[in-house]
Motif scaffolding. Structure first.
Motif, PDB file in Angstrom:
ATOM      1  N   ILE A 526       0.850  -1.198   0.000  1.00 38.78           N
ATOM      2  CA  ILE A 526       0.000   0.000   0.000  1.00 38.78           C
ATOM      3  C   ILE A 526       0.882   1.243   0.000  1.00 38.78           C
ATOM      4  N   HIS A 527       0.278   2.376  -0.366  1.00 37.56           N
ATOM      5  CA  HIS A 527       1.012   3.643  -0.344  1.00 37.56           C
ATOM      6  C   HIS A 527       0.788   4.334   0.992  1.00 37.56           C
ATOM      7  N   ILE A 528       1.863   4.724   1.635  1.00 39.51           N
ATOM      8  CA  ILE A 528       1.791   5.481   2.889  1.00 39.51           C
ATOM      9  C   ILE A 528       2.264   6.900   2.602  1.00 39.51           C
ATOM     10  N   SER A 529       1.393   7.882   2.830  1.00 37.52           N
ATOM     11  CA  SER A 529       1.728   9.281   2.533  1.00 37.52           C
ATOM     12  C   SER A 529       2.668   9.831   3.605  1.00 37.52           C
ATOM     13  N   VAL A 530       3.894  10.173   3.183  1.00 33.34           N
ATOM     14  CA  VAL A 530       4.925  10.623   4.118  1.00 33.34           C
ATOM     15  C   VAL A 530       5.526  11.940   3.648  1.00 33.34           C
ATOM     16  N   VAL A 531       5.600  12.905   4.577  1.00 32.59           N
ATOM     17  CA  VAL A 531       6.319  14.158   4.343  1.00 32.59           C
ATOM     18  C   VAL A 531       7.398  14.263   5.408  1.00 32.59           C
ATOM     19  N   SER A 532       8.624  14.538   4.996  1.00 36.74           N
ATOM     20  CA  SER A 532       9.744  14.548   5.933  1.00 36.74           C
ATOM     21  C   SER A 532      10.426  15.901   5.979  1.00 36.74           C
ATOM     22  N   GLU A 533      10.848  16.260   7.175  1.00 39.02           N
ATOM     23  CA  GLU A 533      11.661  17.466   7.356  1.00 39.02           C
ATOM     24  C   GLU A 533      13.126  17.067   7.344  1.00 39.02           C
ATOM     25  N   MET A 534      13.897  17.676   6.436  1.00 38.59           N
ATOM     26  CA  MET A 534      15.341  17.488   6.413  1.00 38.59           C
ATOM     27  C   MET A 534      16.001  18.799   6.841  1.00 38.59           C
ATOM     28  N   ILE A 535      17.167  18.695   7.430  1.00 42.58           N
ATOM     29  CA  ILE A 535      17.862  19.892   7.902  1.00 42.58           C
ATOM     30  C   ILE A 535      18.885  20.367   6.881  1.00 42.58           C
ATOM     31  N   ASP A 536      19.664  19.434   6.339  1.00 41.69           N
ATOM     32  CA  ASP A 536      20.733  19.771   5.396  1.00 41.69           C
ATOM     33  C   ASP A 536      20.307  19.379   3.987  1.00 41.69           C
ATOM     34  N   ILE A 537      20.381  20.334   3.052  1.00 39.80           N
ATOM     35  CA  ILE A 537      19.977  20.096   1.666  1.00 39.80           C
ATOM     36  C   ILE A 537      20.792  18.971   1.029  1.00 39.80           C
ATOM     37  N   ARG A 538      22.026  18.771   1.497  1.00 36.42           N
ATOM     38  CA  ARG A 538      22.889  17.743   0.901  1.00 36.42           C
ATOM     39  C   ARG A 538      22.379  16.331   1.162  1.00 36.42           C
ATOM     40  N   ASN A 539      21.496  16.178   2.149  1.00 31.60           N
ATOM     41  CA  ASN A 539      20.960  14.858   2.466  1.00 31.60           C
ATOM     42  C   ASN A 539      19.682  14.544   1.701  1.00 31.60           C
ATOM     43  N   ARG A 540      19.193  15.512   0.932  1.00 29.57           N
ATOM     44  CA  ARG A 540      17.937  15.264   0.222  1.00 29.57           C
ATOM     45  C   ARG A 540      18.087  14.165  -0.830  1.00 29.57           C
ATOM     46  N   GLU A 541      19.186  14.182  -1.554  1.00 32.36           N
ATOM     47  CA  GLU A 541      19.381  13.166  -2.594  1.00 32.36           C
ATOM     48  C   GLU A 541      19.415  11.767  -1.987  1.00 32.36           C
ATOM     49  N   GLU A 544      15.836  10.639  -1.126  1.00 34.99           N
ATOM     50  CA  GLU A 544      14.921  10.336  -2.227  1.00 34.99           C
ATOM     51  C   GLU A 544      14.778   8.838  -2.472  1.00 34.99           C
ATOM     52  N   VAL A 545      15.764   8.042  -2.042  1.00 32.16           N
ATOM     53  CA  VAL A 545      15.651   6.589  -2.213  1.00 32.16           C
ATOM     54  C   VAL A 545      14.556   6.022  -1.319  1.00 32.16           C
ATOM     55  N   THR A 546      14.119   6.781  -0.305  1.00 34.48           N
ATOM     56  CA  THR A 546      13.060   6.314   0.597  1.00 34.48           C
ATOM     57  C   THR A 546      11.683   6.483  -0.017  1.00 34.48           C
ATOM     58  N   ARG A 547      11.615   7.235  -1.153  1.00 31.08           N
ATOM     59  CA  ARG A 547      10.370   7.445  -1.889  1.00 31.08           C
ATOM     60  C   ARG A 547       9.300   8.141  -1.055  1.00 31.08           C
ATOM     61  N   ALA A 548       9.710   9.025  -0.175  1.00 31.33           N
ATOM     62  CA  ALA A 548       8.733   9.840   0.560  1.00 31.33           C
ATOM     63  C   ALA A 548       8.050  10.782  -0.420  1.00 31.33           C
ATOM     64  N   ASP A 549       6.826  11.223  -0.094  1.00 33.33           N
ATOM     65  CA  ASP A 549       6.061  12.057  -1.017  1.00 33.33           C
ATOM     66  C   ASP A 549       6.651  13.461  -1.150  1.00 33.33           C
ATOM     67  N   ASP A 550       7.220  13.977  -0.086  1.00 31.76           N
ATOM     68  CA  ASP A 550       7.726  15.348  -0.122  1.00 31.76           C
ATOM     69  C   ASP A 550       8.792  15.528   0.943  1.00 31.76           C
ATOM     70  N   PHE A 551       9.710  16.467   0.690  1.00 29.53           N
ATOM     71  CA  PHE A 551      10.755  16.798   1.646  1.00 29.53           C
ATOM     72  C   PHE A 551      10.752  18.307   1.876  1.00 29.53           C
ATOM     73  N   VAL A 552      10.725  18.701   3.127  1.00 27.13           N
ATOM     74  CA  VAL A 552      10.835  20.115   3.476  1.00 27.13           C
ATOM     75  C   VAL A 552      12.213  20.312   4.094  1.00 27.13           C
ATOM     76  N   VAL A 553      13.092  21.005   3.377  1.00 27.14           N
ATOM     77  CA  VAL A 553      14.478  21.201   3.840  1.00 27.14           C
ATOM     78  C   VAL A 553      14.544  22.517   4.616  1.00 27.14           C
ATOM     79  N   SER A 554      14.675  22.412   5.935  1.00 25.68           N
ATOM     80  CA  SER A 554      14.547  23.564   6.827  1.00 25.68           C
ATOM     81  C   SER A 554      15.502  24.693   6.486  1.00 25.68           C
ATOM     82  N   ASN A 555      16.808  24.410   6.546  1.00 24.86           N
ATOM     83  CA  ASN A 555      17.803  25.462   6.331  1.00 24.86           C
ATOM     84  C   ASN A 555      17.681  26.083   4.946  1.00 24.86           C
ATOM     85  N   LYS A 556      17.378  25.257   3.950  1.00 23.32           N
ATOM     86  CA  LYS A 556      17.293  25.752   2.577  1.00 23.32           C
ATOM     87  C   LYS A 556      16.159  26.751   2.429  1.00 23.32           C
TER      88      LYS A 556
END
Length: 661
Positions: A526-541, A544-556
């Motif tokens: 099943i699809h689980i809707s996930v939005v994650s907060e990241m702190i460092d933009i360098r960790n976003r890539e 992305e392998v986790t296939r979360a629906d969206d990432f909010v990068v705080s510092n960026k």
């Protein structure tokens, strides 16, 4: 007779008292020997620094040359019966500067005198080289400390130091590409060379922008003068890292800027970052209309909440905030006066009118379609650049009224939301979320920080529509996450433990949680809707392998907001209105609710479909563009498309609109 004797005695005592200071002074001077006095005088002269020492060396050289010239003139020891006094002076000077000159001398008395002169010359010049070397080292060290005054004009100033600085610089570099000789001046309580090295490592390409670093205290008036704020273009005050109360430092810096007795008469354009919204009132009193406040935690919390309810929304905010692509401009357009807002939004093919700034200082996004635009109003427009903002006549042939669908009533239901992880923004996220959900909604918060359960129990909410429950659990283990039953929730938010861990460690913990959720989703099918907060933009890539629906990068996002606010003095009010639950906000709604998807439709048709509902269309999200054609990692989001473009859409595509509720 007795009285006369007493009077004489009194006069004698009075005279003795008057002479007492002089007697003490004379005795003190008398106690000092000649050697002590000479040594004291020499010490005082040496307080003059390198120039004083050079003066003493020059005096010793002069005395040596005069002595030798006098002896040579009187004794006639020189060749050919001796030299005149002037010639003797010159010959003695040559022997002080060149030790090899004595090799050709004849006669032991003559040689001995010249050897003395040469030895004194070697001593003096050795000391002089040492003084010059020490002086150069001192100047180099002074330059390394970065304490010289900046003489730039029309430059951007960044005060304080944090991880946000690198993203701010990167954005300003893009904004500066069209400017001539742009400069960014940075001042913080940090070593100048360290700042320059970190910028060189973390900012890939400065293009035509030059970075100038200075060390100093941004709250000190003397240090502030070093960066020359009187001639600057704009000022960005970031929240300093490594301090116990960063907001107080930011407020003191703004106070020093705006209340400097030597400040310029022209208004400053200051963008200042605050972490605690409770300090905003004081900052506004201090900065007045010269400061735009970026409430970092408040901004991130609101975007996280809205993104959790509409996956992909953070990409829209990123597009509006960065300088690469479309930006928000606020400009006076006389040709709009007398038109209704509804007519005006159809008058731009390559731009998007999204709101109005009124003469009384109010900002309203997506005002009523029948509102007439008056004198003094400023148009808020999304555009590629300000040169592309021009009124055009819409092509009626591209508006397919038959494809426009009538709105349908949508019944909202109570929501179940899960937050995994915790930081100081969690309370703000919960408070904001409670304003949007329907009665009977539930928010479950899982975390394991100290005092977690007590903090959740005492946390206030913005409405009674939502209930809270806390679950103390280790969010880094798969079994603990599975026990939360994530599949039973409508949406999940994953927050980083940024208050108790370093940024990289907090992001690593977030990545582990996201990987566990992905594995669970795949196992359950099943699809689980996930939005994650990241702190460092360098960790976003990596994330992305986790296939979360969206990432909010705080510092960026905070960096983008500060950079944009330094260029647009109304931006804080614009985003304040966009992110507030009152008024219009950004929504991503099924495009099939607006138009018939059986055939291609134009941007003008989408705009008209939204206009009939009292909404402003600003873009779309196409599922087919999420991968191959999306070179900017926008998740298929396109903001401010060309309205004359005709495209085909799928049922899962979304229309991005400004709307109420």
């Amino acid at each position: 007779m007795g009285s006369l004797t007493r009077a004489n005695a009194a006069r004698t005592a009075k005279g003795a008292g008057a002479a007492k200071p002089n007697t003490i002074k004379d005795r003190q001077l008398g106690d000092a020997s000649l050697g002590e006095r000479l040594k004291y005088g020499f010490d005082k002269s040496m307080s003059g620094g390198a120039m004083a020492l050079v003066g003493w060396l020059g005096l010793v050289t002069l005395i040596t040359i005069l002595f030798a010239a006098t002896v040579l003139t009187l004794t006639r020891w020189g060749p050919d019966g001796g030299w005149s006094f002037i010639e003797a002076l010159w010959q003695s000077l040559m022997r002080t500067t060149d030790a090899g000159t004595v090799a050709g001398d004849a006669g032991w008395a003559f040689r001995g005198l010249n050897l003395f002169v040469t030895a004194m010359g070697i001593l003096v010049f050795s000391a002089l080289i040492s003084v010059i070397s020490a002086g150069l080292d001192s100047k180099i060290e002074e330059a390394r400390k970065g304490r010289s005054r900046v003489l730039e004009t029309d430059h951007t100033i960044i005060l304080n130091w944090s991880a946000s600085v690198f993203d701010i610089i990167s954005e300003l570099v893009i904004a500066n590409e069209s400017r001539k000789n742009p400069r960014i001046v940075i001042m913080a309580n940090k070593d100048k060379v360290e700042m320059e090295d970190e910028i060189a490592d973390k900012v890939a390409d400065l293009k035509n922008t030059q970075i100038i670093c200075r060390s100093g205290d941004p709250t000190d008036l003397f240090d502030l003068a070093i960066v020359n704020p009187q001639a600057c273009r704009s000022i960005i005050v970031v929240s300093p890292e490594g301090t116990e109360d960063p907001d107080s430092q930011v407020i003191k810096t703004v106070l020093a800027l705006t209340n400097d007795p030597k400040r310029r008469e022209e208004r400053y354009l200051i963008a200042a970052e605050l972490r605690d919204s409770e300090n905003a009132e004081v900052a506004r009193i201090v900065g007045g209309d010269e400061v735009q406040l970026v409430l970092a935690d408040d901004l991130i919390s609101r975007i996280v909440v809205q993104s959790s309810r509409q996956a992909g929304l953070s990409a829209v905010y990123s597009e509006l905030l960065d300088f690469d692509g479309c930006e928000i401009y606020t400009t006076e357009l006389q040709e709009l006066v007398g038109k209704t807002y509804g007519d005006a939004i159809m008058g731009y093919r390559d731009s998007a009118l999204i709101g109005l700034r009124y003469p009384d200082g109010r900002t309203r996004m997506n005002p009523p379609m029948d509102e007439v635009i008056g004198e003094g109003c400023r148009a808020i427009i999304i555009a590629e650049d300000d040169a592309s903002i021009r009124l055009t006549t819409p092509d009626e042939a591209l508006i397919d009224s038959s494809a426009i669908r009538a709105p349908k009533a949508v019944r909202r239901k109570a929501e179940r939301t899960l937050i995994i992880g915790w930081n100081r923004r969690g309370a703000m996220i919960a408070h904001e979320l409670s304003k949007y959900v329907r009665p009977g909604s539930l928010l479950t918060i899982a975390g394991d920080t100290p005092g977690f359960a007590e903090e959740i129990a005492s946390m206030p909410l913005g409405s009674r529509n939502m209930k809270l429950e806390a679950k103390v659990t280790d969010t880094g283990h798969a079994a603990s996450i599975e026990a939360l039953d994530p599949a039973s929730y409508d949406s999940i938010m994953v927050l980083g433990y940024s208050d108790t861990m370093e940024a990289q460690s907090a992001d690593t913990r977030t990545l582990i949680t996201l990987l566990h959720l992905r594995k669970l989703s795949e196992r359950l099918g099943i699809h689980i809707s996930v939005v994650s907060e990241m702190i460092d933009i360098r960790n976003r890539e990596l994330a992305e392998v986790t296939r979360a629906d969206d990432f909010v990068v705080s510092n960026k996002l905070v960096s983008l907001m500060l950079a944009q606010a330094s260029e647009n003095e109304y931006l804080s009010d614009i985003f304040g209105d966009l992110l507030d639950e009152d008024g219009s906000e950004i929504y991503m709604r099924p495009i099939g609710d607006y138009v018939d998807l059986s055939g291609p439709v134009s941007g003008y048709t989408l705009m008209e479909a939204a206009r009939r509902r009292g909404e402003t269309a600003i873009g779309y999200r196409r599922k087919r563009d999420e991968d191959g054609a999306d070179d900017r990692n926008m998740g298929g989001v396109v903001v401010n498309p060309d309205k004359s473009e005709v495209l085909e859409f799928l049922p899962e595509d979304r229309l991005i609109v400004l709307a109420e509720g």
